[in-house]
Design an enzyme around this catalytic site. Sequence first.
Site, PDB file in Angstrom:
ATOM      1  N   LYS A   9       3.957   8.021   7.263  1.00  0.00           N
ATOM      2  CA  LYS A   9       4.842   6.852   7.356  1.00  0.00           C
ATOM      3  C   LYS A   9       6.309   7.291   7.228  1.00  0.00           C
ATOM      4  O   LYS A   9       6.594   8.446   6.870  1.00  0.00           O
ATOM      5  CB  LYS A   9       4.451   5.855   6.265  1.00  0.00           C
ATOM      6  CG  LYS A   9       3.041   5.273   6.432  1.00  0.00           C
ATOM      7  CD  LYS A   9       2.736   4.237   5.345  1.00  0.00           C
ATOM      8  CE  LYS A   9       1.341   3.657   5.484  1.00  0.00           C
ATOM      9  NZ  LYS A   9       1.075   2.628   4.430  1.00  0.00           N
ATOM     10  N   TYR A  49      -1.364  -3.712  12.169  1.00  0.00           N
ATOM     11  CA  TYR A  49      -1.643  -4.334  10.866  1.00  0.00           C
ATOM     12  C   TYR A  49      -2.085  -5.795  10.991  1.00  0.00           C
ATOM     13  O   TYR A  49      -1.931  -6.572  10.053  1.00  0.00           O
ATOM     14  CB  TYR A  49      -0.424  -4.210   9.961  1.00  0.00           C
ATOM     15  CG  TYR A  49      -0.256  -2.817   9.358  1.00  0.00           C
ATOM     16  CD1 TYR A  49      -1.240  -2.273   8.526  1.00  0.00           C
ATOM     17  CD2 TYR A  49       0.875  -2.051   9.607  1.00  0.00           C
ATOM     18  CE1 TYR A  49      -1.101  -1.000   7.974  1.00  0.00           C
ATOM     19  CE2 TYR A  49       1.022  -0.770   9.048  1.00  0.00           C
ATOM     20  CZ  TYR A  49       0.034  -0.269   8.237  1.00  0.00           C
ATOM     21  OH  TYR A  49       0.171   0.991   7.673  1.00  0.00           O
ATOM     22  N   ASN A 112       3.827   4.167   0.564  1.00  0.00           N
ATOM     23  CA  ASN A 112       2.763   5.042   0.065  1.00  0.00           C
ATOM     24  C   ASN A 112       2.425   6.199   1.019  1.00  0.00           C
ATOM     25  O   ASN A 112       1.308   6.697   1.045  1.00  0.00           O
ATOM     26  CB  ASN A 112       1.528   4.218  -0.322  1.00  0.00           C
ATOM     27  CG  ASN A 112       0.962   3.431   0.839  1.00  0.00           C
ATOM     28  OD1 ASN A 112       1.365   3.618   1.987  1.00  0.00           O
ATOM     29  ND2 ASN A 112       0.016   2.559   0.547  1.00  0.00           N
ATOM     30  N   HIS A 115      -1.039   6.658   6.200  1.00  0.00           N
ATOM     31  CA  HIS A 115      -2.079   5.724   6.631  1.00  0.00           C
ATOM     32  C   HIS A 115      -3.283   6.515   7.120  1.00  0.00           C
ATOM     33  O   HIS A 115      -3.115   7.537   7.796  1.00  0.00           O
ATOM     34  CB  HIS A 115      -1.582   4.842   7.790  1.00  0.00           C
ATOM     35  CG  HIS A 115      -2.687   4.094   8.462  1.00  0.00           C
ATOM     36  ND1 HIS A 115      -3.186   2.897   7.974  1.00  0.00           N
ATOM     37  CD2 HIS A 115      -3.450   4.391   9.549  1.00  0.00           C
ATOM     38  CE1 HIS A 115      -4.190   2.495   8.741  1.00  0.00           C
ATOM     39  NE2 HIS A 115      -4.375   3.389   9.708  1.00  0.00           N
ATOM     40  N   GLU A 126      -7.452   1.672  16.310  1.00  0.00           N
ATOM     41  CA  GLU A 126      -6.099   2.155  15.997  1.00  0.00           C
ATOM     42  C   GLU A 126      -5.685   3.331  16.887  1.00  0.00           C
ATOM     43  O   GLU A 126      -4.526   3.419  17.293  1.00  0.00           O
ATOM     44  CB  GLU A 126      -6.028   2.564  14.516  1.00  0.00           C
ATOM     45  CG  GLU A 126      -6.164   1.365  13.580  1.00  0.00           C
ATOM     46  CD  GLU A 126      -6.303   1.769  12.116  1.00  0.00           C
ATOM     47  OE1 GLU A 126      -6.254   2.975  11.795  1.00  0.00           O
ATOM     48  OE2 GLU A 126      -6.472   0.851  11.286  1.00  0.00           O
TER      49      GLU A 126
END
Length: 138
Positions: A9, A49, A112, A115, A126
């Site tokens: 990310k 998402y 965080n 992914h 995805e």
Amino acid sequence: MEKTLVLVKPDGVAKGLTGEIIARFERRGLTVAALKMLKLSRAKAETHYAEHKERPFFGELVDFITSGPIVAMVVSGENAVKVVRTMMGPTNPVDAAPGTVRGDFALSIGQNIIHGSDSPASAAREIEIYFAPDEILL
Ligand code: DAT
Ligand code: MG
């Protein structure tokens, strides 16, 4: 071989953790089958998402994932989905053990670092968002 989608990310890329994260998967015996750096559009972020569309953090999540470059990869290997999730640590880094990516490099649930797809079905959905079939080389 099972495939999973991994994203480093924007916070992970900004902290210079891309190489460290790729190295962990490679040392484990997983294969990087496809790899690119990109800046995600809001439309693609919302597609990725979509399951969280009604959650109160959805706007923040889309803002964050589109805030800077990310590194997307297809990681393959035996049980790749589960192995990658275990190596990432739980969603909230507060609960993540040292030795996991989130346990070593993250403090906040909103930022965080990484992914990873949560099931083979999610991985298939995805991977299509980020890669054309001819971009998956291994
Ligand atoms: P994961 O990324 O571990 O699969 P998820 O699919 O439940 O977790 O959520 C996707 C991302 O959304 C997560 O990595 C960070 C963000 N997120 C989840 N729960 C959140 C919360 N309670 N507050 C803020 N951001 C959250
Ligand atoms: Mg998830």
